[in-house]
Structure formats: C-alpha cells, structure tokens
Design a protein around this motif. Structure first.
Motif, short mmCIF file in Angstrom:
data_model
loop_
_atom_site.label_atom_id
_atom_site.label_comp_id
_atom_site.label_asym_id
_atom_site.label_seq_id
_atom_site.Cartn_x
_atom_site.Cartn_y
_atom_site.Cartn_z
N THR A 209 -4.88 -0.09 -4.30
CA THR A 209 -5.59 0.85 -5.18
C THR A 209 -6.80 1.52 -4.54
N SER A 210 -7.22 1.04 -3.36
CA SER A 210 -8.43 1.62 -2.78
C SER A 210 -8.28 3.10 -2.46
N GLY A 211 -7.09 3.51 -2.05
CA GLY A 211 -6.83 4.93 -1.80
C GLY A 211 -7.03 5.73 -3.08
N LEU A 212 -6.53 5.20 -4.19
CA LEU A 212 -6.67 5.87 -5.48
C LEU A 212 -8.14 5.94 -5.90
N THR A 213 -8.87 4.89 -5.60
CA THR A 213 -10.30 4.85 -5.95
C THR A 213 -11.07 5.92 -5.20
N VAL A 214 -10.79 6.05 -3.92
CA VAL A 214 -11.44 7.08 -3.11
C VAL A 214 -11.17 8.47 -3.69
N LEU A 215 -9.93 8.67 -4.10
CA LEU A 215 -9.54 9.96 -4.66
C LEU A 215 -10.24 10.21 -6.00
N GLU A 216 -10.32 9.17 -6.81
CA GLU A 216 -10.99 9.27 -8.11
C GLU A 216 -12.45 9.68 -7.90
N GLN A 217 -13.09 9.07 -6.92
CA GLN A 217 -14.48 9.36 -6.62
C GLN A 217 -14.63 10.82 -6.18
N TRP A 218 -13.70 11.26 -5.35
CA TRP A 218 -13.72 12.64 -4.86
C TRP A 218 -13.67 13.62 -6.04
N ILE A 219 -12.75 13.36 -6.96
CA ILE A 219 -12.61 14.22 -8.14
C ILE A 219 -13.92 14.22 -8.93
N HIS A 220 -14.45 13.03 -9.12
CA HIS A 220 -15.70 12.90 -9.87
C HIS A 220 -16.81 13.73 -9.23
N ASP A 221 -16.91 13.64 -7.90
CA ASP A 221 -17.95 14.38 -7.19
C ASP A 221 -17.82 15.90 -7.35
N LEU B 128 0.60 6.37 4.91
CA LEU B 128 0.17 5.80 3.62
C LEU B 128 -0.76 4.61 3.83
N GLU B 129 -0.48 3.82 4.85
CA GLU B 129 -1.34 2.67 5.15
C GLU B 129 -2.71 3.13 5.63
N ALA B 130 -2.72 4.11 6.52
CA ALA B 130 -3.97 4.63 7.06
C ALA B 130 -4.84 5.24 5.97
N SER B 131 -4.23 5.69 4.90
CA SER B 131 -4.97 6.34 3.82
C SER B 131 -5.46 5.34 2.77
N GLY B 132 -5.09 4.09 2.92
CA GLY B 132 -5.52 3.08 1.95
C GLY B 132 -4.74 3.10 0.66
N LEU B 133 -3.58 3.77 0.68
CA LEU B 133 -2.76 3.83 -0.54
C LEU B 133 -1.75 2.70 -0.59
N VAL B 134 -1.41 2.18 0.58
CA VAL B 134 -0.38 1.15 0.67
C VAL B 134 -0.83 0.07 1.64
N HIS B 135 -0.49 -1.14 1.32
CA HIS B 135 -0.71 -2.24 2.26
C HIS B 135 0.65 -2.85 2.59
N THR B 136 0.86 -3.16 3.86
CA THR B 136 2.13 -3.80 4.21
C THR B 136 1.84 -5.09 4.97
N GLU B 137 2.80 -5.99 4.89
CA GLU B 137 2.65 -7.29 5.49
C GLU B 137 4.01 -7.76 5.96
N LYS B 138 4.07 -8.22 7.18
CA LYS B 138 5.37 -8.62 7.72
C LYS B 138 5.49 -10.15 7.73
N LEU B 139 6.59 -10.62 7.15
CA LEU B 139 6.89 -12.05 7.11
C LEU B 139 8.27 -12.21 7.71
N GLY B 140 8.35 -12.88 8.84
CA GLY B 140 9.63 -12.98 9.53
C GLY B 140 10.03 -11.60 9.98
N ARG B 141 11.22 -11.17 9.64
CA ARG B 141 11.63 -9.81 10.04
C ARG B 141 11.49 -8.82 8.89
#
Lengths: 109, 109
Positions: free
Chosen positions: A76-88, A55-68
């Motif tokens: 949303t960038s993953g969703l944007t890419v998909l939206e563009q694909w549909i539009h095309d 999910l991270e590699a696809s731009g659908l999710v971002h994760t961040e580690k704080l402590g453990r």
DNA sequence: CTAATACTGAAGTATAGACTTCACTATTGG
DNA sequence: CCAATAGTGAAGTCTATACTTCAGTATTAG
C-alpha cells in the motif's frame, strides 16, 4: 521519519500502463504467484516479470521468493504516496490566489 | 448522481506522461494561458495542445477560450476519480481473505 | 488596414518502452 | 536421478505515442 523512498513520479509512471494496472487490480484481490498473475494476461512470463520490476520499484507491489515460487502482493505504500500527491496538488489549487501578480510579472518577456 | 464521466483508467493514463505531470503541477499553482503553460517546457505549442486535449478528456484540466486566448485551469474532478480508485484498491486489499479458496480452485489447469 | 499574436489541424518522424525469443538456472515432484 | 516446473537475463523487434513541421484561421493592437 521518511515513510517512503519512492516518488509519486515513479508511481504514476508505473500506473500509466494498462497491463500494470490490470496486475495491480488483480493483486488487490489477494496475493498471487508470478505464473498465476501472468495466466490471464496474454503476454509472456518474461514481460510480466519486467512489469513486476517496475511495480516493485514504485512501491505498489512487494514480491518474495520461496523455493522456485515468487509470490506477489500489493504494497500500500505506493498508493499512500499517490494519495499524498493528490492531496498536495489539491491544496495548492485551493490556496491559489488566482495569481494576478504572477501573470503581470511574466508580462515582460 | 454520477459525479463524473471520466474513468480512473483515463486519469492514470494522462498522468503517466512526465510532460503532462509537469503541466498539472504548474496549473495547480493557478490558471495559465496555453502559451504561458508552454513556455517553460521545451516543446512546441502544438505538442502542448495535444497534451492538453488528453488532460481535458481525463477531467484533470478545464480550458476556456476567450477571444484568441485559451486559459487552462486545474479541474479537481480528475483528482477525485483517482482518489476514489486508490480508496477502492485499498479496501479490496484490506478485505482480502488471503483467498486460499481461489488458489485451490485455480489448481486444476 | 496591416502586422503580430495566439492558437489550430493535418500529416509525418522518431523514439521510448512494451513485448518477444531463446538460452539458462534453480527447485521440486515422482 | 530425471523431468517438469517456475522463474531469470540478455538482446533484439516493433508499435504506440510524443513530438515536429508547416500551413492555416481567428483575434487584437496600432
């Protein structure tokens, strides 16, 4: 400027799996830690982390580690890419000239 | 009126496979017979027909048989369902209140 | 009428990838 | 400092599903 380096291919592959869709669904309600995200899914934490990587590699999710604790949020960038694909695809389809020429050209083979 | 009976789940599953994506890609340029559609893919006609069944069930493709020839064309309703799904996730995400309440509620467990 | 074309259907194989186990590290609460 | 928590990584299992084979039907061209 290229807004995103991820392809629609990657996004569609990521969303092809029902568990990952459930994760996206859940995260669209708000950010969660890995454990919290895993809780309602009947699979091991390890499996969840593996899905998270996709999910991270696809731009659908971002994760961040704080402590453990790693916190996951929808990106949303993953969703944007998909939206563009549909539009095309839609544009291509609407501009198709019912290509009789192509059909005839392919005829000899 | 319900514009479509197919779910985003079905559409995303259908588009999860690279061969099916290639088929959609190709069909977005214009209608094709099953054989023509199959030609550039290095798989048997049988496999292509199996993929077509999934694409049809998802509302991404419509096929029609005339004589012995089945013609396939892109059906935009599948794309519409997907567009709506994206829109919904995005709205949820934008309206999220960074639900601190939920986090605290889940605390005891 | 015959042969070639364009698929269709059933049934089996094979592999990608979802999932597990287990051993491990890093952080934090008491 | 010790135990519990939160996640990581490698390596193997196992299953869904993509794909094949093969035998069949319906249509059409010659």
């Amino acid at each position: 400027m290229p807004r995103s380096r991820v392809s629609a291919e990657t996004v569609l592959h990521a969303l092809g799996d029902p568990t990952r869709r459930a994760m996206v669904e859940r995260l669209s309600r708000g950010p969660l830690t890995v454990s919290r995200l895993a809780a309602p899914l009947n699979i091991t934490l390890t499996a969840v982390v593996q899905h998270l990587q996709i999910l991270e590699a696809s731009g659908l999710v971002h994760t961040e580690k704080l402590g453990r604790v790693r916190t996951c949020r929808l990106e949303t960038s993953g969703l944007t890419v998909l939206e563009q694909w549909i539009h095309d695809r839609r544009s291509l389809w609407e501009r198709r000239l019912d290509r009789l020429g192509d059909l005839l050209a392919e005829e000899q083979e």
